[in-house]
Write a protein that holds these residues in place. Structure first.
Motif, short mmCIF file in Angstrom:
data_model
loop_
_atom_site.label_atom_id
_atom_site.label_comp_id
_atom_site.label_asym_id
_atom_site.label_seq_id
_atom_site.Cartn_x
_atom_site.Cartn_y
_atom_site.Cartn_z
N ALA A 301 -1.51 -1.89 -5.83
CA ALA A 301 -0.83 -3.19 -5.85
C ALA A 301 0.14 -3.30 -4.70
O ALA A 301 0.29 -4.35 -4.05
CB ALA A 301 -0.11 -3.37 -7.19
N GLY A 302 0.79 -2.22 -4.34
CA GLY A 302 1.71 -2.22 -3.21
C GLY A 302 1.00 -2.41 -1.89
O GLY A 302 1.47 -3.14 -1.00
N TYR A 303 -0.18 -1.77 -1.76
CA TYR A 303 -0.94 -1.91 -0.53
C TYR A 303 -1.42 -3.36 -0.36
O TYR A 303 -1.53 -3.87 0.77
CB TYR A 303 -2.14 -0.97 -0.54
CG TYR A 303 -1.77 0.49 -0.39
CD1 TYR A 303 -0.56 0.85 0.23
CD2 TYR A 303 -2.63 1.50 -0.85
CE1 TYR A 303 -0.23 2.19 0.36
CE2 TYR A 303 -2.30 2.82 -0.70
CZ TYR A 303 -1.09 3.17 -0.11
OH TYR A 303 -0.76 4.48 0.04
N ALA A 304 -1.75 -4.01 -1.48
CA ALA A 304 -2.22 -5.41 -1.39
C ALA A 304 -1.13 -6.31 -0.83
O ALA A 304 -1.42 -7.29 -0.11
CB ALA A 304 -2.67 -5.90 -2.77
N GLN A 305 0.10 -6.00 -1.14
CA GLN A 305 1.22 -6.79 -0.64
C GLN A 305 1.66 -6.34 0.75
O GLN A 305 2.31 -7.11 1.48
CB GLN A 305 2.40 -6.68 -1.61
CG GLN A 305 2.13 -7.25 -3.00
CD GLN A 305 3.30 -7.08 -3.95
OE1 GLN A 305 4.36 -6.63 -3.52
NE2 GLN A 305 3.10 -7.46 -5.21
N CYS A 306 1.29 -5.13 1.16
CA CYS A 306 1.71 -4.61 2.47
C CYS A 306 0.56 -3.83 3.09
O CYS A 306 0.51 -2.60 3.01
CB CYS A 306 2.95 -3.73 2.31
SG CYS A 306 3.56 -3.05 3.88
N CYS A 309 1.43 -0.94 5.31
CA CYS A 309 1.85 0.28 4.59
C CYS A 309 0.62 1.13 4.27
O CYS A 309 0.66 2.36 4.36
CB CYS A 309 2.57 -0.09 3.31
SG CYS A 309 4.15 -0.94 3.59
#
Length: 338
Positions: A301-306, A309
């Motif tokens: 989920a973090g990678y989808a937003q960044c 990253c």
């Protein structure tokens, strides 16, 4: 006539010589008997002196207290010497420490019917009151007891073998009865925590088990063992007086060393504990896998937003042995040559 007189003198001399010899031997025997008619005790024994000899009765003559001086006890008297210091009687599975030969454990059932092995030591002292020790010798010093280790019989005053034979024959049954009565008031699991596994297995075989390892507090077991020990001490003090008809043994204290399960039950407990350990290990692996999956979902989920990253973490994950990284689309990274 002169010849007859000479023969008479020779005869008289022979009679006198024989008489002197008999008197000398008699005095020698009497002297040796007199020397053997003195006795004393060490600091760890008390002696009951009984009359002896072919023309005397066998009643108690006197008592020699511990560490007595050498005392005249009469011709041909018998000294029955008993231990005057604290003694103990040990019941143990260790064949080198118990009062009986080989493994010695008292087997008694718990309240719920599980056979349990009891090990412990009884400490006691023989009552040294003169009237009591006289009664003790009348009751137990005038008979012999058989040792369990063989077919030999000993009097209670005949050293350690005699004393052990007396304890085995007279005292041990009272100890066994006291242990049986007190242990039978508790369920197995109340005295041995692992015994709960036995009950669990029985419940599961009847379909009433929960599949969970029952928890038994060690403190509860220790408190129950203390109760058993206290009850045994109270019971022994009372039962020994009733059984022996007098307080011949005093300062009684029974130390309960341990309670064990029969080997076949203990083996089953060990297997059950190993099985529960395996279940616990598997549950830990499942919990770890769930945690890893949750971490991966959060990371994704973090990678989808960044997206940057994700690329950075991808570059950090490249092993140091890789010299060229080319994920495609005309893009490649080559480490500098050194």
């Amino acid at each position: 006539m002169a010849g007859m007189g000479a023969q008479r003198r020779i005869f008289v001399r022979i009679i006198a010589f024989l008489t002197a010899g008999i008197v000398t031997v008699s005095l020698l025997v009497l002297g040796l008997s007199a020397l053997g008619s003195f006795d004393k005790t060490t600091g760890g024994e008390i002696a009951v002196i009984r009359n002896g000899g072919p023309l005397d009765n066998h009643r108690i003559r006197q008592i020699l207290d511990p560490a007595s001086a050498r005392t005249w006890i009469g011709l041909y008297s018998d000294a029955h010497k008993y231990p005057a210091q604290q003694r103990f009687y040990t019941i143990t599975a260790d064949p080198n420490r118990g009062d009986r030969t080989g493994e010695d454990v008292v087997r008694v059932p718990s309240k719920d019917g599980v056979e349990m092995g009891i090990e412990g030591t009884l400490y006691f002292t023989l009552n040294l009151d003169h009237d009591t020790i006289r009664t003790f010798d009348d009751k137990f010093g005038t008979r012999k007891f058989r040792r369990l280790a063989g077919n030999d019989y000993y009097a209670a005053y005949e050293g350690d073998k005699g004393w052990s034979a007396f304890l085995d024959t007279i005292i041990r049954p009272v100890i066994d009865n006291a242990l049986r009565q007190q242990v039978n008031t508790f369920d197995c699991a109340e005295l041995v925590s692992s015994c709960a596994l036995v009950q669990l297995g029985a419940n599961q075989s009847t379909g009433t088990g929960t599949g969970a390892l029952p928890a038994v507090a060690a403190g509860s077991n220790n408190a129950n063992l203390a109760k058993v020990q206290t009850a045994i001490n109270e019971s022994l003090a009372r039962d020994l007086v009733e059984t022996l008809s007098a307080p011949f043994l005093v300062d009684l204290k029974f130390n309960l060393v341990r309670i064990t399960l029969p080997q076949q039950i203990q083996d089953a407990v060990n297997k059950a504990q190993a099985a529960f350990a395996a279940v616990t290990e598997a549950q830990a692996r499942v919990a770890q896998a769930r945690a890893d999956a949750e971490a991966n979902r959060e990371r994704q989920a973090g990678y989808a937003q960044c997206p940057a990253c994700a690329a950075i973490d991808q570059l950090k994950a490249i092993p140091p042995t890789v010299t060229t990284f080319a994920p495609g689309s005309g893009f490649a990274i080559t480490s500098p040559q050194r």
